[in-house]
Design an enzyme around this catalytic site. Sequence first.
Site, PDB file in Angstrom:
ATOM      1  N   MET A 162       0.881  -1.160   0.000  1.00  0.00           N
ATOM      2  CA  MET A 162       0.000   0.000   0.000  1.00  0.00           C
ATOM      3  C   MET A 162       0.928   1.222   0.000  1.00  0.00           C
ATOM      4  O   MET A 162       1.624   1.468   0.979  1.00  0.00           O
ATOM      5  CB  MET A 162      -0.755  -0.099   1.325  1.00  0.00           C
ATOM      6  CG  MET A 162      -1.797   0.884   1.563  1.00  0.00           C
ATOM      7  SD  MET A 162      -2.593   0.400   3.102  1.00  0.00           S
ATOM      8  CE  MET A 162      -1.911   1.582   4.187  1.00  0.00           C
ATOM      9  N   ARG A 295      -7.144  -0.982   9.259  1.00  0.00           N
ATOM     10  CA  ARG A 295      -7.143  -0.350  10.583  1.00  0.00           C
ATOM     11  C   ARG A 295      -7.675  -1.305  11.644  1.00  0.00           C
ATOM     12  O   ARG A 295      -7.174  -1.339  12.765  1.00  0.00           O
ATOM     13  CB  ARG A 295      -7.979   0.934  10.531  1.00  0.00           C
ATOM     14  CG  ARG A 295      -7.232   2.021   9.835  1.00  0.00           C
ATOM     15  CD  ARG A 295      -8.004   3.289   9.649  1.00  0.00           C
ATOM     16  NE  ARG A 295      -7.098   4.260   9.040  1.00  0.00           N
ATOM     17  CZ  ARG A 295      -7.445   5.444   8.594  1.00  0.00           C
ATOM     18  NH1 ARG A 295      -8.705   5.829   8.662  1.00  0.00           N
ATOM     19  NH2 ARG A 295      -6.559   6.261   8.069  1.00  0.00           N
ATOM     20  N   TYR A 402       1.226   3.805  12.461  1.00  0.00           N
ATOM     21  CA  TYR A 402       0.878   3.596  11.041  1.00  0.00           C
ATOM     22  C   TYR A 402      -0.616   3.367  10.847  1.00  0.00           C
ATOM     23  O   TYR A 402      -1.375   3.286  11.797  1.00  0.00           O
ATOM     24  CB  TYR A 402       1.758   2.557  10.362  1.00  0.00           C
ATOM     25  CG  TYR A 402       1.807   1.118  10.841  1.00  0.00           C
ATOM     26  CD1 TYR A 402       0.885   0.558  11.693  1.00  0.00           C
ATOM     27  CD2 TYR A 402       2.831   0.288  10.369  1.00  0.00           C
ATOM     28  CE1 TYR A 402       0.967  -0.780  12.069  1.00  0.00           C
ATOM     29  CE2 TYR A 402       2.929  -1.048  10.733  1.00  0.00           C
ATOM     30  CZ  TYR A 402       1.984  -1.573  11.584  1.00  0.00           C
ATOM     31  OH  TYR A 402       2.065  -2.871  11.941  1.00  0.00           O
ATOM     32  N   GLU A 403      -1.012   3.325   9.576  1.00  0.00           N
ATOM     33  CA  GLU A 403      -2.436   3.254   9.194  1.00  0.00           C
ATOM     34  C   GLU A 403      -3.231   4.448   9.708  1.00  0.00           C
ATOM     35  O   GLU A 403      -4.396   4.314  10.084  1.00  0.00           O
ATOM     36  CB  GLU A 403      -3.077   1.961   9.711  1.00  0.00           C
ATOM     37  CG  GLU A 403      -2.776   0.740   8.903  1.00  0.00           C
ATOM     38  CD  GLU A 403      -3.200   0.873   7.452  1.00  0.00           C
ATOM     39  OE1 GLU A 403      -4.148   1.607   7.162  1.00  0.00           O
ATOM     40  OE2 GLU A 403      -2.533   0.261   6.606  1.00  0.00           O
ATOM     41  N   GLY A 404      -2.610   5.609   9.763  1.00  0.00           N
ATOM     42  CA  GLY A 404      -3.268   6.795  10.321  1.00  0.00           C
ATOM     43  C   GLY A 404      -3.013   6.820  11.813  1.00  0.00           C
ATOM     44  O   GLY A 404      -3.429   5.897  12.533  1.00  0.00           O
TER      45      GLY A 404
END
Length: 552
Positions: A162, A295, A402-404
């Site tokens: 990603m 998430r 990570y992932e926001g």
Amino acid sequence: MPTYTAPVEDMMFLFEKLRNNKEYNELEKYKEVTPDLVKDILQEAAKINQNLILPLAKVGDENPAILENGVVRTPPGYKEAYKKYIEDGWTSLSCDPKYGGQGMPKTVSAFFDEMLSSASLSFKLYSELSIGAYNCINHHASDEIKNKYLPKIVEGKWSGTMCLTEPVCGTDLGLLKTKAKKQSDGTFKLTGQKIFITSGDHDLTENIIHLVLARVDDSPAGTKGISLFLVPKFIVKEDGNVGPRNGISTGSIETKMGIKGSATCVLNFDEATGYMIGDKEKGLSAMFTMMNLERIVVGIQGLGISEIARSLLNMKSIIEGERALCFWLSQQTEVSLYHPDEKARREASDYVSLMTPVVKSLFTDLAMEITSDAMQIYGGYGYTKDQGIEQLYRDNRITPIYEGTNSVQAADLVFRKLSNKNGDVINKFLDQVKNECNSNNEKIRPFISDFNNYLDVLKKFSDWMIEKSKTDKDDVSAAANDYLKTLGFVSIAYAWIKVLEVSFKDYNENKNFYDDKIDTARFYFDKVLPRAEQHYKSAISGSSNIMNFKFN
Ligand SMILES: Cc1cc2nc3c(=O)[nH]c(=O)nc-3n(C[C@H](O)[C@H](O)[C@H](O)COP(=O)(O)OP(=O)(O)OC[C@H]3O[C@@H](n4cnc5c(N)ncnc54)[C@H](O)[C@@H]3O)c2cc1C
């Protein structure tokens, strides 16, 4: 190295006894997924994670992934383990049988995700993004692309990535600079640099399928101009075989605090051939298909790492509650995707959307607390490498980032999910929870009465947030993390109430097991749940204490 026994009994308890979800039980496609079948799968999953993957955690920490003459090499033993891992079909667990998958529900694959996170997060990351890429391609790509790429990804012969982050942007993707130029044959040439790409390059698979956000040269600046592209490491020929190398090179790999076995790469795209996925300039929302599911999986990473570190009642009461909440969320995810009734799908989708930032942030934050406490229990030896506990703390430290980041999750919750539809989603959730938690069983009553007090706190807090979002955004921003935590602790309590209902109803079937559940729930209600109210009190002090602070 920590020892690990996969919690198969607790997982089977959830699968067998907490299936009382009407909409989930209406899903035709899972009618044949019986408890016996799931038990077999979980027992096999436990074996591979305990015996084959767990030892790789220490190996990867001591022999990180390296970049050697332009080639990324994974730690010793990873290649052999990955070969066995894909031969046994673990990459295909939740994928569609149409592409060679086993078609298991998320309720089952989430258990596997947890076990793998406990055994070795670094090893897990090599296949985790493949499943994310699978979901994204499956939702948004043409049939031609799906037929060409999905079977190999499902089989694990090819992996996925990603690619969002760039040197100038992680959170604020509107700034991204990677360019895509349309070619006469309909393909694109991508040029730019992506950084921090998990499994961006490695030696485990024949090909790597990058999902890349980029801006077509005539697209506007900002998030509205972003499109999504599939860019393979090796061009795939018409016959489906791997062809020549595409214009992608690995600039470097990161030296990190934790998850050292996982290769985190700088990727340079130099006129690399790419294929647009979904509509032009709709790339960010397509990528969110991947990110939203990811998430939840990152939340499960926190749960898995907590599980292997745990030893105190505090940890146990959080972990078992988190697992039960996750099970509920997996059911809702399945309903949101596959229920025949549109209204049922929409309602479940609203709940998944509401709960995704909560699971991602709260579980990973609590995993920091749990791994830190676990280190403390060992005293000085916890700080040394001998016990492997400090590695869990280091490995987990990435999960709130990570992932926001977790603060960005909290902002997403309060500015998008909570205010969306004028608070209807949270109010519906609160009503549903209240209606469900109304058992007449004498023994559960004290728990429910306690729970109702916290539901009232959550209701007051939600109303306060929705009202403030119309008048004072600073107050909402300052309260966002607290709100996420209050919603999270109350939701875990909701999951515990479901567990308690079964525990009191079926008590005589397995007294020891249910005594343990009841005592653990009591601990959660007495010692952990009160944090929900502390967060509320902190939040309603507002933002003036920050905004009016005088810096001298
Ligand atoms: C090991 C590792 C693996 C990774 N894997 C991938 C990957 O596979 N693919 C990929 O694309 N990226 C990946 N990343 C990148 C990761 O997702 C970003 O680092 C993360 O999103 C944060 O972005 P940033 O580093 O630019 O920090 P920033 O965005 O600069 O954030 C710094 C701080 O500011 C806060 N902040 C930022 N904006 C706001 C806001 N609007 N409101 C409130 N607070 C805010 C954040 O919460 C954070 O605390 C990975 C990173 C690491 C370290």
